[in-house]
Design an enzyme around this catalytic site. Sequence first.
Site, mmCIF file in Angstrom:
data_model
loop_
_atom_site.group_PDB
_atom_site.id
_atom_site.type_symbol
_atom_site.label_atom_id
_atom_site.label_comp_id
_atom_site.label_asym_id
_atom_site.label_seq_id
_atom_site.Cartn_x
_atom_site.Cartn_y
_atom_site.Cartn_z
ATOM 1 N N HIS A 82 -17.074 -33.333 14.582
ATOM 2 C CA HIS A 82 -18.412 -33.703 15.024
ATOM 3 C C HIS A 82 -18.312 -35.097 15.659
ATOM 4 O O HIS A 82 -17.450 -35.887 15.274
ATOM 5 C CB HIS A 82 -19.315 -33.734 13.782
ATOM 6 C CG HIS A 82 -20.771 -33.927 14.049
ATOM 7 N ND1 HIS A 82 -21.311 -35.158 14.331
ATOM 8 C CD2 HIS A 82 -21.807 -33.051 14.051
ATOM 9 C CE1 HIS A 82 -22.630 -35.022 14.497
ATOM 10 N NE2 HIS A 82 -22.949 -33.757 14.344
ATOM 11 N N ASP A 117 -14.770 -35.006 6.211
ATOM 12 C CA ASP A 117 -16.187 -34.927 6.569
ATOM 13 C C ASP A 117 -16.746 -33.658 5.939
ATOM 14 O O ASP A 117 -16.507 -32.553 6.404
ATOM 15 C CB ASP A 117 -16.325 -34.892 8.099
ATOM 16 C CG ASP A 117 -17.737 -34.544 8.555
ATOM 17 O OD1 ASP A 117 -18.633 -34.458 7.691
ATOM 18 O OD2 ASP A 117 -17.925 -34.357 9.768
ATOM 19 N N CYS A 166 -23.270 -31.577 19.009
ATOM 20 C CA CYS A 166 -22.536 -32.832 18.799
ATOM 21 C C CYS A 166 -21.041 -32.592 18.645
ATOM 22 O O CYS A 166 -20.353 -33.300 17.902
ATOM 23 C CB CYS A 166 -23.072 -33.623 17.597
ATOM 24 S SG CYS A 166 -24.753 -34.155 17.822
ATOM 25 N N GLN A 175 -21.000 -30.371 6.194
ATOM 26 C CA GLN A 175 -21.391 -28.961 6.160
ATOM 27 C C GLN A 175 -20.914 -28.247 4.905
ATOM 28 O O GLN A 175 -21.445 -27.192 4.556
ATOM 29 C CB GLN A 175 -20.820 -28.220 7.381
ATOM 30 C CG GLN A 175 -21.347 -28.701 8.710
ATOM 31 C CD GLN A 175 -22.830 -28.429 8.893
ATOM 32 O OE1 GLN A 175 -23.403 -27.554 8.258
ATOM 33 N NE2 GLN A 175 -23.451 -29.193 9.763
ATOM 34 N N LYS A 197 -28.497 -32.084 4.494
ATOM 35 C CA LYS A 197 -27.866 -30.792 4.758
ATOM 36 C C LYS A 197 -27.554 -30.048 3.458
ATOM 37 O O LYS A 197 -26.998 -28.961 3.463
ATOM 38 C CB LYS A 197 -26.589 -30.980 5.576
ATOM 39 C CG LYS A 197 -26.856 -31.425 7.024
ATOM 40 C CD LYS A 197 -25.575 -31.425 7.834
ATOM 41 C CE LYS A 197 -25.609 -32.340 9.030
ATOM 42 N NZ LYS A 197 -26.396 -31.828 10.151
#
Lengths: 417, 151
Positions: free
Chosen positions: A134, A211, A375, A214, A237
Amino acid sequence: MNTDIKTQTPTDIFNAAKARLDFPALHQEVHGRPLVYLDNAATTHKPASVIEAVNRFYQRDNSNVHRGVHYLSQKATGQYERARETVKRFINASDQSEIIFTRGATESVNLIAQTYGRNFIRAGDEILISEMEHHSNIVPWQILCEQTGATLKIIPFTDSGEIDLNVYQKLLNPQVKLVGIVHLSNTLGTINPVTEMVKMAHAQEIPVLIDGAQSVAHIPVDVQAIDADFFVFSGHKVFGPTGIGVLYGKLDWLKQLPPYQGGGDMIHSVTFEKTIYADVPHKFEAGTPNIAGAIGLGAALEYLTSWSMDEIVRYEDDLLRYATAKLRNVEGLSIIGEAQAKAGVLSFALEDIHPHDIGTILDMEGVAVRTGHHCTQPIMDHYQIPATTRASLAFYNNRADIDALMQALQKAIEVFR
Amino acid sequence: MSEIRELYQELILDHNRNPQNFKPLPGANHHSEGFNPLCGDHYHIYIKTDENNIIEKITFDGKGCAISKASASLMTSFLKGKTVEEAIRAFESFHDVVTGKIDPETGMAELGKLAVFAGVRDFPVRVKCASLAWHTMKAALTETETVISTE
């Protein structure tokens, strides 16, 4: 519940209908149609318990943290620190002070880029990230490279959307000072083999940032099992409020890093001659934090823990397979991202119909999807497409949502035929 | 479905399928590039004006959604033979109509076929799609910037 599980489909096992009732915003009409919310990779809806926790804080407990001796301040501090404890348990950190509250995954990455960068990155060093990151796990490193003269190197992915570990192995070398990898791609749905990738980096003593923006809401996350040096995610999220996020860092690392921002709450003592910084995690939390956000995030993680993550995984996987099969039947449609290990993100492109047009028509049918580059412009460049349409699932979605998506998609095709 | 048809009128769909003036223009004396970073729309507008400031030729190429492509196609057809001043005035009328500032009945009279874009005013997020080619054209003629962005 005691019947033989094997004879049941995941849909029977997991009570999505019950979960759905917990989310007030799902029960509304959009353009005269029942809302079908398939934009969970952008943000998830919030259960009533989260909304109530935030509301209760402002209604009753509002006060600043770590400052007052008065009743409300102590109460607010207690709740804020309990939220930290909840996060620690949720991702299985070994120590509560390894949890730093930030504004979101983006700020968490920036925090590491700037603090780790200041102490450990020099001209000639390399920072290694993947092609499927991202923008929030690209741009902070580009800024750092500009500041230090380091070089950003890219681990490519295959057309199915998987990282080739052999190529990754070749890119690891003593110049590499940090690896940054997305756990679950917001565009491709790929679940990267982060545990293995961390192990490979650690073999050369290279720290790894994961990261998890998600992943936290969709697959079990255990930062100790992954052995991540840093792990970042956003509250919104994972069914929590916006404006709150988490940076997890191994205590050894966090102690070696300088502060990110200066201000109140991050100090031990201040004189004009010398300031002594507070210990972690407070060293990284300058200023009044997003107290209600942290409490809301704690409530969200507690809510999610009330379900079985393994069941959520099986249920969402079933829904992903159902949707994938349906989409494959659409003429001229190609699915972008077909990794073996994949979660509930469905990016697709339709011949001759631009995603933006699909998005508008779906919206008129009450179906909320995301269209654009998500993104992740390097992913668009990889497939040489300007944008995709993306339906992303959460455990409150069901097969009827997928059917509504398919119907709306047929309408779009009719308009453009 | 009727609101969708209001937006995606046959003329728009036709121009999306078979865009007019969809090619680069060798010998252009004005050029600009327009982006919509939000959705990835990306167009070049090429213009050749003569010594009397009349738009002799105008073409475009690039990629984008149906609204943006049809808008560029219809705009280039509309502006051919117009003066630079007329083109800038048309930009303003078009902009006012798609943003709902003026009534399409009055504003569109001078815009002819471009009236099909009046439906866009009910879709605020799509206004940028309809106006991208126009902003790019204006930038090309006024030469304030060679690359413009909707963001």
